[in-house]
Design a protein around this motif. Structure first.
Motif, short mmCIF file in Angstrom:
data_model
loop_
_atom_site.label_atom_id
_atom_site.label_comp_id
_atom_site.label_asym_id
_atom_site.label_seq_id
_atom_site.Cartn_x
_atom_site.Cartn_y
_atom_site.Cartn_z
N ALA A 142 -19.94 17.63 -34.27
CA ALA A 142 -19.78 16.24 -33.28
C ALA A 142 -19.19 16.23 -32.09
N PRO A 143 -20.17 16.87 -31.36
CA PRO A 143 -19.65 17.11 -29.25
C PRO A 143 -19.37 15.86 -28.54
N ASP A 144 -19.86 14.91 -28.86
CA ASP A 144 -19.45 14.32 -27.84
C ASP A 144 -18.61 13.14 -28.08
N GLN A 145 -19.15 11.48 -27.51
CA GLN A 145 -17.57 10.92 -27.58
C GLN A 145 -18.02 9.68 -29.11
N VAL A 146 -16.23 9.61 -29.64
CA VAL A 146 -16.63 8.80 -31.15
C VAL A 146 -15.70 8.08 -31.01
N ASN A 147 -16.48 7.19 -31.86
CA ASN A 147 -15.68 5.73 -31.54
C ASN A 147 -14.34 6.06 -32.93
N TYR A 148 -14.83 6.24 -34.41
CA TYR A 148 -13.20 6.10 -35.33
C TYR A 148 -14.05 7.73 -36.47
N LEU A 149 -13.00 8.66 -36.15
CA LEU A 149 -12.81 9.54 -37.57
C LEU A 149 -12.52 9.05 -38.39
N GLN A 150 -13.25 9.46 -39.78
CA GLN A 150 -12.47 9.10 -40.67
C GLN A 150 -11.66 10.32 -41.87
N VAL A 151 -10.63 9.70 -42.31
CA VAL A 151 -10.00 11.21 -42.61
C VAL A 151 -9.15 10.91 -44.29
N SER A 152 -8.93 11.96 -44.84
CA SER A 152 -7.60 11.61 -45.62
C SER A 152 -6.63 12.30 -45.33
N THR A 153 -5.38 11.74 -46.08
CA THR A 153 -4.42 12.41 -46.11
C THR A 153 -3.83 13.78 -46.79
N ILE A 154 -4.82 13.47 -48.62
CA ILE A 154 -5.40 14.33 -49.11
C ILE A 154 -6.64 13.85 -49.71
N THR A 155 -7.88 14.62 -49.79
CA THR A 155 -8.98 14.46 -50.00
C THR A 155 -8.92 14.38 -51.37
N SER A 156 -10.01 13.57 -52.01
CA SER A 156 -9.75 13.41 -53.71
C SER A 156 -10.36 14.37 -54.25
N SER A 157 -11.32 15.34 -54.46
CA SER A 157 -12.23 15.54 -56.12
C SER A 157 -11.16 17.15 -55.13
N THR A 158 -12.03 17.98 -53.96
CA THR A 158 -11.09 19.10 -53.01
C THR A 158 -9.87 18.60 -53.52
N ALA A 159 -8.83 18.04 -53.30
CA ALA A 159 -7.18 18.19 -52.69
C ALA A 159 -7.21 18.60 -52.25
N ILE A 160 -7.53 18.72 -50.63
CA ILE A 160 -7.49 19.52 -49.27
C ILE A 160 -6.17 18.44 -48.20
N ARG A 161 -4.63 19.21 -48.27
CA ARG A 161 -4.18 17.97 -47.35
C ARG A 161 -4.16 18.61 -46.33
N MET A 162 -5.01 17.22 -45.71
CA MET A 162 -5.63 17.87 -44.14
C MET A 162 -5.11 17.63 -43.11
N PRO A 163 -4.45 18.75 -41.85
CA PRO A 163 -3.70 18.26 -40.93
C PRO A 163 -3.77 17.51 -39.90
N LEU A 164 -3.12 16.45 -40.80
CA LEU A 164 -3.31 14.96 -39.82
C LEU A 164 -2.67 15.16 -38.54
N PRO A 165 -2.28 15.45 -37.65
CA PRO A 165 -1.84 15.18 -36.12
C PRO A 165 -2.75 16.13 -35.48
N ALA A 166 -3.65 17.00 -36.12
CA ALA A 166 -4.68 18.01 -35.68
C ALA A 166 -5.64 17.27 -35.27
N LEU A 167 -5.93 16.03 -35.78
CA LEU A 167 -7.13 15.49 -36.37
C LEU A 167 -7.07 14.33 -34.91
N GLY A 168 -5.89 13.70 -35.54
CA GLY A 168 -5.21 12.37 -34.13
C GLY A 168 -6.01 12.80 -33.37
N GLU A 169 -5.17 13.92 -32.68
CA GLU A 169 -5.49 14.48 -31.50
C GLU A 169 -6.78 14.79 -30.85
N TRP A 170 -7.81 15.12 -31.99
CA TRP A 170 -9.20 15.77 -31.54
C TRP A 170 -9.36 14.27 -31.29
#
Length: 368
Positions: A142-170
């Motif tokens: 997703a190299p171009d301009q983005v309007n919305y990024l959908q992520v989870s605090t913790i993904t459901s099936s894979t149970a990954i705690r996402m690095p949200l501050p870094a994703l918010g900055e991205w």
């Protein structure tokens, strides 16, 4: 025993549906009797006041601004309201990680199709080893301009705690907004909208607090006008909590019980019981890794009480059947690439004997 679980059952599937405590069920029974004694009174104007008070109390317990939060039916209804309300057009781009909950991905797909917007599904490297690897995947796919990024605090099936501050900055650097699925957040990990740079957070309270189900929540920035998916009598309200307070005739008791559930949860926290659950999750990590199960993420991305593993060489039906026959309840399913995933959640009713039971059964399946 604080729960009504069958004594012969090993329950590691807390994260799917949550579990109401006996204390909360008793409070729910009392409230239902009260409502049925005079529905005209208790489901009328009095209800809006009680729901507003409960919303304020829950927001305080979660450490978020009560004016920006509302209770709602569940995470799915809050997600539907959010995705249907955000402005999209043919020039919009929405990025959704492929580890997101399937119905959330489908909801964005439907919304983007209606608006003519572009939907980009980004493949997350699993096991996730670093934030850099995740950001590299986003930059590449997703190299171009983005309007919305959908992520989870913790993904459901894979149970990954996402690095949200870094994703918010991205996503901010690309001129977009961060939308967070916090289904596995409240009662498990803190909600930190400002730290994450989130514009909207939807989630649920009945998974990790011992309340009646269902109870959802929605937190939004003032700039976003999110309205319920159902057009009810309060749909036009300027007040967020009131807007979601009446989705048509419904059972308000789960929402009215949340305060009691949080009180009990705080007692468990003070007594160190939740810390014990985290230690037990680490014990399960080690035990399952010893028999060949592969964690879905590096240690720093593993949530406190929810862990997921890749089981090589077996299918989800094989694992489900074996655990079901042994009266062991966990979540088993397929990952984005078809791999077999095993997810378990530790709670205050679990102990090391439960870990031994599930480990031994999985070892039997893997050795066939």
């Amino acid at each position: 025993m604080e729960f009504a679980l069958r004594p012969d059952l090993t329950q590691f599937n807390h994260a799917s549906y949550g579990l109401s405590s006996r204390r909360v069920m008793a409070e729910g029974g009392r409230l239902r009797q009260q409502i049925e004694s005079d529905p005209t009174l208790h489901l009328g104007p009095e209800l809006a006041r009680r729901l507003a008070e409960q919303t304020t109390s829950v927001a305080h317990a979660l450490g978020v601004d009560g004016a920006r939060m509302t209770l709602c039916t569940n995470a799915t209804s809050a997600a539907a309201a959010t995705i249907a309300s955000v402005p999209l057009n043919e020039d919009s781009t929405v990025v959704v990680l492929d580890v997101e909950y399937s119905s959330i991905r489908r909801a964005w797909e439907i919304a983007c199709t209606k608006a003519g917007a572009r939907l980009v599904s980004v493949a997350v490297p699993v096991p996730l080893e670093s934030t850099a690897a995740l950001l590299a995947a986003l930059d590449d796919q997703a190299p171009d301009q983005v309007n919305y990024l959908q992520v989870s605090t913790i993904t459901s099936s894979t149970a990954i705690r996402m690095p949200l501050p870094a994703l918010g900055e991205w996503v901010e650097q690309r001129g977009g907004r961060l939308i967070v699925d916090a289904a596995h957040g409240p009662g498990h990990v803190p909600l930190s909208p400002e730290l994450w740079g989130a514009s909207a957070i939807f989630g649920t309270l009945h998974k990790w607090f011992p309340t009646l189900r269902p109870v959802g929540l929605l937190w939004v920035e003032p700039e976003l006008k999110i309205r319920p998916a159902e057009v009810s009598l309060t749909w036009d309200s300027v007040d967020l909590a009131e807007r979601f307070s009446w989705p048509g005739t419904f059972d308000p008791v789960p929402r009215l019980c949340v305060g009691t559930a949080i009180e009990q949860w705080l007692e468990w926290q003070t007594a160190g019981l939740l810390d014990d659950c985290e230690k037990l999750a680490d014990t399960a990590d080690r035990a399952l890794a010893d028999i060949g199960a592969r964690p879905t993420a590096a240690t720093k991305f593993r949530p406190p009480r929810l862990r997921s593993f890749i089981l090589d060489g077996v299918t989800a039906p094989q694992v489900k059947d074996a655990l079901q026959a042994a009266e062991i309840r966990v979540w088993v399913g397929n990952g984005a690439d078809g791999e077999c995933l095993l997810r378990l959640a530790t709670h205050i009713y679990n102990d090391e004997n439960d870990v031994d039971r599930v480990t031994n059964r999985i070892q039997e399946v893997l050795s066939r």
